[in-house]
Design an enzyme around this catalytic site. Structure first.
Site, PDB file in Angstrom:
ATOM      1  N   CYS A  73       0.756  -1.257   0.000  1.00  0.00           N
ATOM      2  CA  CYS A  73       0.000   0.000   0.000  1.00  0.00           C
ATOM      3  C   CYS A  73       0.786   1.307   0.000  1.00  0.00           C
ATOM      4  O   CYS A  73       0.800   2.055  -0.975  1.00  0.00           O
ATOM      5  CB  CYS A  73      -0.922   0.011   1.220  1.00  0.00           C
ATOM      6  N   HIS A 131      -2.726   7.242   4.209  1.00  0.00           N
ATOM      7  CA  HIS A 131      -1.674   6.250   4.468  1.00  0.00           C
ATOM      8  C   HIS A 131      -0.280   6.747   4.123  1.00  0.00           C
ATOM      9  O   HIS A 131       0.585   5.987   3.695  1.00  0.00           O
ATOM     10  CB  HIS A 131      -1.977   4.950   3.693  1.00  0.00           C
TER      11      HIS A 131
HETATM   12 CA    CA Z   1      -3.097  -2.073  -0.984  1.00  0.00          CA
END
Ligand code: CA
Length: 447
Positions: A73, A131
């Site tokens: 990610c 994130h």
């Molecule tokens: Ca991901």
């Protein structure tokens, strides 16, 4: 003075010079989270209906060799957002949720695509998963985005967003923190993917005069596997419960993309908007029972199933619908968007402007080398032309011919040692310019 001249003068006085060339496209970057390579219609999927994504793909260019710069990610997002291999600035692992730590997040000396497009006169909005650091210094509003709505961590509950008040789960705290609008916590009633689609469409509505840059980063279909009945009903024939729920989440994502597409059409913006759609990494097959067919491997690995993703570039005014088979990278999004938007490129970008390539006016992508590294040097990969080099841990390097063997089933390293040596040499040179990871992947605490 003639009447026409007077009117002209009056108009000139009343209308300030446009800050931006009205012909500049809007830019929309849509990122799915952990979407399997084979789990959307335009990739051949038959059992998950994705009509809106398929329409986007049908009106755009499907890049069959679309890659992300990392198999998981946050590093992929760091690369996408800076147009640079994230290993150049130590963003090689996921950041833990550390709101007091100013060292764990997208380094503040890196220029983001939002910074660059904002400087060029774009209205910038981010909706969804961030994130890229929990400290307030890393907040999207401080990384170039005028507007933000979403989840600041690496994932979130899809229902019951306000559960943090009564049931804080310290093991994965970021999944339970409040959603925010800019920096203010908000209470949200809708299924999260629906809320993101609604907010993205509202951003388009509010800034329809453009030009705008919208970064729409879904956390779907990443775990937790949670979907409402309205989407589950569309995939009720899937017998496997995990796959069914995951598929329903993909349906939700598709509807949210449809909401944005409808808003663009409503305001006549669909032809002059440059849209990217991709997943941030390959599907985590063992976790959600998603499919990366026919690719080998999954999220976290440098085989194709970890880094090759569904990838669409759409700009109907400039790009003919079709497919493009040379490798392209998520690192290309920054230079492509900036070239389209007329912004000044920061130094050190790793990608290229894809538009002339997708128009067939430029060559060079056929033999460009793309590189990967994970774990600060645990695994490496490179792709050049049809050849893919993979080195996992201390095992000998492997070599695959993706033109003949997309599934990376037949290791040719023994037969083609010269190709292994050449790609290994290129990789070593690339690796020599990188830095160590600034932090390690967080390990979830036990409950
Ligand atoms: Ca991901």
């Amino acid at each position: 003075m003639t009447r026409a001249c007077l009117i002209g003068l009056a108009l000139a006085a009343a209308t300030p010079a446009p800050a931006a060339d009205p012909a500049r496209p809007n830019v929309v970057v849509i990122v799915a989270d952990d979407l399997g390579y084979a789990d959307v219609g335009f990739q051949g999927c038959k059992d998950i209906p994705t009509p809106h994504l398929d329409a986007l793909a049908g009106g755009g260019v499907v890049c069959t060799g679309g890659y992300v710069s990392h198999p998981f990610c946050s590093p992929t997002r760091a690369g996408l957002m800076t147009g640079r291999y994230q290993h150049r600035f130590g963003h090689e692992n996921n950041p833990a949720w550390l709101p007091d730590d100013k060292a764990v997040g997208l380094p503040l000396d890196q220029v983001t695509l939002a910074d660059a497009l904002k400087k060029a006169g774009y209205r910038t909005g981010a909706v969804g998963k961030w994130h890229l650091g929990a400290h307030p210094a890393f907040h999207p509003n401080r990384r170039g985005f005028d507007d933000y709505f979403g989840l600041l961590g690496g994932g979130h509950q899809y229902f019951d967003h306000n559960r943090f008040k009564t049931d804080p789960d310290r093991a994965r705290q970021e999944y339970f923190i409040p959603l925010v609008r800019n920096e203010k916590p908000v209470e949200e009633a809708a299924y999260l993917t629906d809320a993101l689609g609604r907010e993205a469409a509202a951003f388009v509505e509010a800034h329809r005069k453009g030009p705008f840059f919208l970064y729409l980063a879904f956390n779907a279909p990443h775990t937790p596997l949670q979907a409402p009945e309205k989407y589950l009903a569309r995939v009720k024939d899937l017998k496997d419960e995990k796959l069914r729920t995951y598929a329903a989440m993909v349906c939700g994502l598709d509807d949210a993309v449809g909401a944005v597409a409808a808003k663009l059409r409503e305001h006549g913006l669909d032809r002059n908007t440059l849209i990217f759609f991709l997943s941030d990494n390959g599907g985590p097959v063992a976790v959600t029972n998603c499919r990366n067919t026919p690719l080998r491997g999954a999220k976290g690995q440098l085989y194709e199933g970890g880094v090759r993703v569904p990838f669409v570039v759409s700009w109907p005014d400039r790009l003919k619908p079709g497919r493009f088979d040379h490798p392209v990278s998520s690192l290309d999004i920054f230079p492509t968007a900036l070239a389209a938007g007329g912004g000044e490129a920061p130094k050190g970008l790793d990608g290229v402007d894809l538009v002339p390539h997708l128009q067939g006016k430029a060559a060079g992508l056929a033999d460009r080398t793309l590189f990967w590294r994970t774990g600060g040097g645990q695994s490496f990969a490179a792709r050049k032309g049809p050849l893919k080099y993979v080195r996992v841990g201390k095992q000998p390097a492997e070599l695959y011919d993706l033109a003949a063997d997309a599934a990376e089933a037949a290791d040719l390293a023994g037969k083609r040692p010269e190709a292994v040596a050449a790609l290994g040499k290129e990789l070593d040179a690339w690796n020599a310019a990188l830095v160590e990871p600034r932090w390690q992947n967080p390990t979830p605490k036990k409950k």
